[in-house]
Design an enzyme around this catalytic site. Structure first.
Site, PDB file in Angstrom:
ATOM      1  N   HIS A  40       0.846  -1.191   0.000  1.00 22.94           N
ATOM      2  CA  HIS A  40       0.000   0.000   0.000  1.00 22.94           C
ATOM      3  C   HIS A  40       0.886   1.247   0.000  1.00 22.94           C
ATOM      4  O   HIS A  40       2.090   1.171   0.225  1.00 22.94           O
ATOM      5  CB  HIS A  40      -0.835   0.075   1.286  1.00 22.94           C
ATOM      6  CG  HIS A  40      -1.656  -1.111   1.610  1.00 22.94           C
ATOM      7  ND1 HIS A  40      -3.024  -1.136   1.440  1.00 22.94           N
ATOM      8  CD2 HIS A  40      -1.328  -2.319   2.150  1.00 22.94           C
ATOM      9  CE1 HIS A  40      -3.508  -2.300   1.849  1.00 22.94           C
ATOM     10  NE2 HIS A  40      -2.497  -3.034   2.291  1.00 22.94           N
ATOM     11  N   GLU A 123       2.431  -0.843   4.496  1.00 23.83           N
ATOM     12  CA  GLU A 123       2.200   0.531   4.041  1.00 23.83           C
ATOM     13  C   GLU A 123       3.543   1.215   3.813  1.00 23.83           C
ATOM     14  O   GLU A 123       4.420   1.171   4.680  1.00 23.83           O
ATOM     15  CB  GLU A 123       1.418   1.331   5.090  1.00 23.83           C
ATOM     16  CG  GLU A 123       0.010   0.842   5.339  1.00 23.83           C
ATOM     17  CD  GLU A 123      -1.002   1.391   4.355  1.00 23.83           C
ATOM     18  OE1 GLU A 123      -0.601   2.117   3.406  1.00 23.83           O
ATOM     19  OE2 GLU A 123      -2.196   1.096   4.535  1.00 23.83           O
ATOM     20  N   HIS A 159      -2.496  -2.951  -3.429  1.00 20.02           N
ATOM     21  CA  HIS A 159      -3.875  -2.780  -2.979  1.00 20.02           C
ATOM     22  C   HIS A 159      -4.796  -2.611  -4.183  1.00 20.02           C
ATOM     23  O   HIS A 159      -5.925  -3.109  -4.197  1.00 20.02           O
ATOM     24  CB  HIS A 159      -3.955  -1.573  -2.048  1.00 20.02           C
ATOM     25  CG  HIS A 159      -5.132  -1.572  -1.146  1.00 20.02           C
ATOM     26  ND1 HIS A 159      -5.441  -0.512  -0.318  1.00 20.02           N
ATOM     27  CD2 HIS A 159      -6.115  -2.494  -0.913  1.00 20.02           C
ATOM     28  CE1 HIS A 159      -6.537  -0.788   0.374  1.00 20.02           C
ATOM     29  NE2 HIS A 159      -6.970  -1.974   0.022  1.00 20.02           N
ATOM     30  N   ASP A 169      -3.453   2.456  -4.841  1.00 17.42           N
ATOM     31  CA  ASP A 169      -2.093   2.314  -4.315  1.00 17.42           C
ATOM     32  C   ASP A 169      -1.532   0.899  -4.527  1.00 17.42           C
ATOM     33  O   ASP A 169      -2.315  -0.038  -4.665  1.00 17.42           O
ATOM     34  CB  ASP A 169      -2.062   2.708  -2.830  1.00 17.42           C
ATOM     35  CG  ASP A 169      -3.015   1.902  -1.955  1.00 17.42           C
ATOM     36  OD1 ASP A 169      -4.185   1.735  -2.322  1.00 17.42           O
ATOM     37  OD2 ASP A 169      -2.575   1.452  -0.882  1.00 17.42           O
TER      38      ASP A 169
END
Length: 195
Positions: A40, A123, A159, A169
């Site tokens: 992400h 992330e 994602h 993303d």
């Protein structure tokens, strides 16, 4: 291959990662193990880097009155990821890899729904329209190797791959080939990148 050598302890925590515990997780379904890694990007406010907002979001302590975006989009939201890789390459872990973090939302991986059940969410501090930093790729490669050494991970996806039309993303600036090369993975780990 690049980046530091990372290992996980018996409880699914990466040695050397800074822990910032999130309450937003639960046990994986019986028999479920991580086989997918989802990449992400996140920045809060959007397009701004640094600060404490990402960690605050994942720990349910974000002040939604502090920015109009937070008020409009994040008030009452309960989300998490297993990891955050900051712009300088710092690795932060919020949830044990043995648990189910709340990162993927409504999602599907080659016909298999509920990706949170069987995935690990990473992330990257960033945005769709900004290239990522070399330090981030180095940490991501090291983390990816550690996860694949510990769990039966056989695929990496964005994602946007598992939630097309809903998510964009990690975005067009994310270099999947660089991750593959840096981590020493074959193309088979990246099913959405096959042509």
């Amino acid at each position: 291959m690049s980046g530091p050598t990372l290992t996980l302890d018996a409880d699914g925590w990466v040695r050397g990662a800074r822990r910032a515990l999130s309450p937003n997780y639960e046990a994986r379904p019986a028999g479920a193990v991580p086989t997918l890694v989802v990449v992400h990007n996140i920045s809060l406010p959007p397009g701004e880097f640094g600060g404490d907002a990402i960690e605050a979001l994942f720990q349910n302590r974000l002040d939604c009155d502090a920015h109009p975006y937070y008020d409009a989009h994040l008030r009452g939201v309960r989300v998490s990821a297993h990891f955050l890789i900051r712009r300088d390459g710092e690795l932060v872990q919020f949830v044990s890899c043995d648990a189910r973090a709340w990162h993927a939302g409504a999602s599907e991986f080659f016909g298999r729904p509920r990706c949170n059940d069987f995935s690990i969410g990473i992330e990257l501090e960033g945005a769709d329209d900004v290239p990522f930093e070399s330090a981030q790729y180095a940490t991501l490669a090291a983390l990816s190797r550690a996860l694949a050494n510990r769990y039966p991970v056989d695929a990496f996806a964005g994602h946007s791959d598992i939630a097309p039309g809903r998510k964009t993303d990690p975005g067009p600036h994310f270099d999947w080939q660089r991750l593959a090369c840096d981590a020493g993975f074959s193309a088979g780990y990246f099913p959405y990148r096959q042509h």
